[in-house]
Design an enzyme around this catalytic site. Structure first.
Site, PDB file in Angstrom:
ATOM      1  N   ASP A  57       0.842  -1.193   0.000  1.00 39.40           N
ATOM      2  CA  ASP A  57       0.000   0.000   0.000  1.00 39.40           C
ATOM      3  C   ASP A  57       0.881   1.248   0.000  1.00 39.40           C
ATOM      4  OD1 ASP A  57      -2.815   1.182   0.576  1.00 39.40           O
ATOM      5  OD2 ASP A  57      -1.489   2.183   2.005  1.00 39.40           O
ATOM      6  N   TYR A  71       2.962   9.819   0.235  1.00 41.91           N
ATOM      7  CA  TYR A  71       3.978   9.220   1.121  1.00 41.91           C
ATOM      8  C   TYR A  71       5.403   9.454   0.633  1.00 41.91           C
ATOM      9  CZ  TYR A  71      -0.024   6.376   2.700  1.00 41.91           C
ATOM     10  OH  TYR A  71      -1.244   5.934   3.147  1.00 41.91           O
ATOM     11  N   LYS A 109      -2.629   5.963  -4.241  1.00 46.96           N
ATOM     12  CA  LYS A 109      -3.727   6.916  -3.982  1.00 46.96           C
ATOM     13  C   LYS A 109      -3.342   8.284  -4.510  1.00 46.96           C
ATOM     14  CE  LYS A 109      -3.887   4.681   0.550  1.00 46.96           C
ATOM     15  NZ  LYS A 109      -2.465   4.461   0.875  1.00 46.96           N
ATOM     16  N   HIS A 151      -7.500   9.616  -1.907  1.00 45.41           N
ATOM     17  CA  HIS A 151      -6.939   9.514  -0.550  1.00 45.41           C
ATOM     18  C   HIS A 151      -7.858  10.095   0.537  1.00 45.41           C
ATOM     19  CE1 HIS A 151      -2.673   9.080   1.299  1.00 45.41           C
ATOM     20  NE2 HIS A 151      -3.577   8.879   2.243  1.00 45.41           N
TER      21      HIS A 151
END
Ligand SMILES: NC(=O)c1ccc[n+]([C@@H]2O[C@H](COP(=O)([O-])OP(=O)(O)OC[C@H]3O[C@@H](n4cnc5c(N)ncnc54)[C@H](OP(=O)(O)O)[C@@H]3O)[C@@H](O)[C@H]2O)c1
Length: 279
Positions: free
Chosen positions: A42, A47, A72, A105
């Site tokens: 994931d 990130y 996402k 997200h």
């Protein structure tokens, strides 16, 4: 229960590996996760870990078809054109020509503007087009509460297949999980260990001891038994393996009841409709 199956028949390994706060450079974490047995990863553009994940998977030589990759699009990438462009950037960093799962997200941007309903519709239309074009095997959302999902469903041709939400003992979001289940949406658990905030809890320690398991393992198993797909993150090979070693015990109904009725604790403070709260 090694897998979950989405409403469109796509099969997902039942425990995924979270990559938030892993290194932005390949530091061996992903190789260790593969070694521990993870095949489901994931990530998210937010990130900053897509490139490291893509590089590590590429050099691992595990066939792409054996991997399940989720990414996402971030709050700043919403809208029809923004979502399509974000998707291409993610594919490039991940060194792949398709995603297994692509998610919006958050339902709202940081300014919490009243425009979120239309913005979600426009963004979702892009995900539907990517899905129809075969660029992604499944599409969904993250941090959507029932009212955000209802809004999306008003205009959607294809219903979201996944909703990734904060979920752990102390914050099991039972109303949202139930809403997802009724609408054939698979809930996924982010921070299934409460990012360590719940691991010292004496009540959970007492229950975990009944099964000779750690509290972290109890948390992962708890998600699975709630029908919620957990995505634990770890940087240690031992803890990665421990978080997968949850298929040899079953939490009793009584202990599930006890966990599900604990008062709220360990919440991140994140709520899609409000500024971050002190947790
Ligand atoms: N959609 C969203 O908005 C959203 C938000 C947050 C997270 N996520 C996703 O969900 C994933 C997981 O959530 P998270 O990273 O916030 O938190 P988490 O998985 O609940 O917890 C991770 C923390 O627990 C520690 N840990 C892991 N296994 C352990 C074990 N067996 N015993 C003791 N400690 C253990 C890790 O430390 P070590 O690394 O030192 O092992 C790390 O500090 C993320 O990586 C990301 O992929 C999504």
């Amino acid at each position: 229960m090694d897998n979950f199956t989405l409403i469109n028949g796509v099969v997902i390994p039942a425990v995924g590996f979270g990559t938030y706060l892993t290194s932005e450079r390949d530091d061996g974490t992903v190789a260790a996760a593969l070694e521990a047995g993870y095949r489901h990863f994931d990530t998210a553009s937010f990130y900053g870990t897509e490139q490291a994940l893509g590089d590590a998977l590429q050099s691992s030589h595990v066939p792409r078809s054996e991997l399940f990759l989720t990414s996402k699009l971030w709050k700043t990438e919403m809208g029809y054109d923004g979502a399509l462009a974000a998707f291409e950037r993610s594919l490039q960093k991940l060194h792949t020509d398709y995603l297994d799962l692509y998610l919006i997200h958050w339902p709202r941007t940081d300014d919490l503007s009243a425009e979120w309903r239309q913005l979600d519709h426009d963004t979702w239309r892009a995900l539907e087009d990517l899905y129809r074009a075969g660029r992604v095997r499944a599409i969904g959302v993250s941090n959507f509460l029932p009212h955000h999902l209802r809004n999306l469903m008003e205009s959607a041709d294809i219903m979201p297949m996944v909703n990734q939400i904060e979920f752990h003992p102390g914050y099991p979001q039972t109303y949202t999980v139930e809403f997802c289940r009724k609408n054939n949406i698979l809930p996924e658990a982010w921070s299934p260990l409460g990012r360590q905030r719940v691991l010292q809890d004496a009540r959970l320690a007492e229950i975990a001891a009944n099964y000779h398991k750690s509290v972290a393992q109890l948390c992962v198993r708890f998600a699975l038994q709630c029908g919620v797909l957990p995505l634990p993150k770890s940087s240690s090979p031992e803890r990665m393996a421990a978080n997968l070693d949850v298929f040899d015990f079953c939490i009793s109904d009584e202990d599930m009841d006890r966990i599900l009725t604990l008062p709220q604790f360990g919440w991140s403070g994140l709520h899609p409709d409000y500024p971050k709260a002190d947790s």
